[in-house]
Write an enzyme that holds these catalytic residues in place. Structure first.
Site, PDB file in Angstrom:
ATOM      1  N   HIS A  85      77.202  86.822  49.162  1.00  0.00           N
ATOM      2  CA  HIS A  85      76.422  87.914  49.772  1.00  0.00           C
ATOM      3  C   HIS A  85      77.168  89.234  50.021  1.00  0.00           C
ATOM      4  CE1 HIS A  85      73.231  85.015  50.661  1.00  0.00           C
ATOM      5  NE2 HIS A  85      74.120  84.235  51.243  1.00  0.00           N
ATOM      6  N   ASP A 125      81.374  90.335  60.264  1.00  0.00           N
ATOM      7  CA  ASP A 125      81.426  89.181  61.181  1.00  0.00           C
ATOM      8  C   ASP A 125      82.096  87.995  60.479  1.00  0.00           C
ATOM      9  OD1 ASP A 125      79.268  88.955  59.373  1.00  0.00           O
ATOM     10  OD2 ASP A 125      78.070  87.726  60.739  1.00  0.00           O
TER      11      ASP A 125
HETATM   12  C1  BDR Z   1      74.538  87.079  55.499  1.00  0.00           C
HETATM   13  O1  BDR Z   1      74.574  86.247  56.660  1.00  0.00           O
HETATM   14  C2  BDR Z   1      75.881  85.815  56.927  1.00  0.00           C
HETATM   15  O2  BDR Z   1      75.905  84.443  57.150  1.00  0.00           O
HETATM   16  C3  BDR Z   1      76.701  86.184  55.729  1.00  0.00           C
HETATM   17  O3  BDR Z   1      78.038  86.520  56.087  1.00  0.00           O
HETATM   18  C4  BDR Z   1      75.977  87.356  55.142  1.00  0.00           C
HETATM   19  O4  BDR Z   1      76.390  88.551  55.750  1.00  0.00           O
HETATM   20  C5  BDR Z   1      73.742  86.389  54.411  1.00  0.00           C
HETATM   21  O5  BDR Z   1      72.429  86.197  54.818  1.00  0.00           O
HETATM   22 CA    CA Z   2      78.471  88.706  57.054  1.00  0.00          CA
END
Ligand code: BDR
Ligand code: CA
Length: 335
Positions: free
Chosen positions: A251, A14
């Protein structure tokens, strides 16, 4: 000479700034072959996610990448507004002007694409999913035998001991579609969870993205720098220890890092379930005491629908940063 394994991957994403970091790491890494990108709502709408995936690939010289559009909303719960304050309204730190690129999507839904590819290459493909898990959940509905058709599923999402990032117990991707996530955790595939327990240990500094951009002098790495600059402001405002030297959590990158360098991670194995309702909604609950036969429904050992998940609990952060820098500084944009 020994031949290096190359992993064929479908990237479910995403984008999103850390999604973009992860994408460029995957495109740059010689052991990763991204076959296609499936997109979901999450950091942005699914339409914007697909546009961003295409755009990021195109400016990196990969306009040929297959991109599909996936689920627009959570399976059961009401949709929420995307977090523009973290990733920007466009998901890439408010880029403003974009280069002109063709934005042609594969007409299939993301779930159908996953199923088609898994059927065509049984046991070969790794699914790396770094957004809410609606596409995977839908793909399971279309093809219940999917777990046997994929090599492995690696997700960025959830947390066991580290506090959540959208509630005291919930991580954003799981929170965004807890019902889909529980379906994914209870399917019988080889599943690895890369959650906040490890992603909160690895801080990528803005100065590193500046170094990468200075080295390549390329629209792709300039775009990444712009996006990370915006995203780092959010994390630097939140975590005082970043004031002096701004940075952010990377992340989604760690899901790919686990694929190519699993030795950098310490794993625990256990059944994971997701709280779908109430105050703990989105919490990933791991049974870390498998020798106890809990009588509660959903946990008893004889239930075939609660397979074991590999959960990343610790990480060699300097090791990850070394691999990331080395990979992004390589000549990947010239290939
Ligand atoms: C996850 O949430 C999204 O905002 C980031 O892309 C990542 O996949 C981190 O909690
Ligand atoms: Ca993500």
């Amino acid at each position: 000479m020994t031949q290096r394994t190359v992993y064929p991957v479908i990237y479910d994403t995403d984008p999103g700034v850390d999604d973009a970091m992860a994408l460029y790491f995957a495109l740059a890494h010689p052991a990763i072959n991204v076959l296609g990108i499936t997109t979901t709502f999450g950091n942005v709408s699914v339409e914007q996610a697909a546009t961003n995936a295409h755009y990021l690939c195109s400016i990196a010289g990969r306009a040929d990448m297959t991109v599909t559009q996936g689920v627009k909303t959570p399976w059961v719960k009401a949709p929420e507004a995307p977090p523009a304050f973290i990733h920007g309204a466009d998901g890439l730190g408010n880029l403003g002007m974009r280069a002109t690129t063709m934005n042609r999507l594969d007409p299939r839904s993301s779930a159908q694409y996953i199923v088609d590819m898994a059927r065509a290459q049984p046991g070969q493909i790794t699914l790396v999913a770094v957004g809410p898990l609606g596409n995977l959940s839908l793909a399971l509905q279309i093809e219940p035998a999917l777990p046997g058709l994929l090599r492995e599923v690696i997700i960025m999402g959830g947390t066991v001991l580290e506090p959540g990032n959208v509630s005291p117990v919930a991580e954003a991707n799981i929170w965004n579609d807890p019902h889909a996530a529980d379906r994914v955790f209870t399917a019988n595939w080889k599943l690895t969870m890369v959650g906040l327990d490890v992603t909160h240990r690895v801080i990528t500094k803005l100065s590193l993205f500046q170094k990468i951009a200075d080295h390549h002098k390329h629209p792709a790495t300039d775009t990444l720098l712009h996006a990370v600059d915006f995203y780092s402001r959010f994390y630097t405002g939140l975590h005082k220890h970043l004031y002096a030297d701004p940075g952010c959590f990377a992340h989604d990158l760690l899901a790919f890092m686990y694929l190519v360098n699993p030795e950098l991670f310490t794993l625990e194995h256990g059944r994971v379930r997701v709280a779908t309702e109430g105050l703990a909604q989105g919490q990933t609950i791991m049974n870390r005491r498998d020798y106890i036969n809990y009588p509660q429904p959903g946990w008893s050992k004889d239930l075939p629908q609660t397979p074991v998940t590999q959960v990343c609990m610790a990480v060699d952060a300097p090791g990850c940063l070394r691999v990331f820098e080395q990979t992004l500084m390589s000549d990947w944009l010239k290939r």
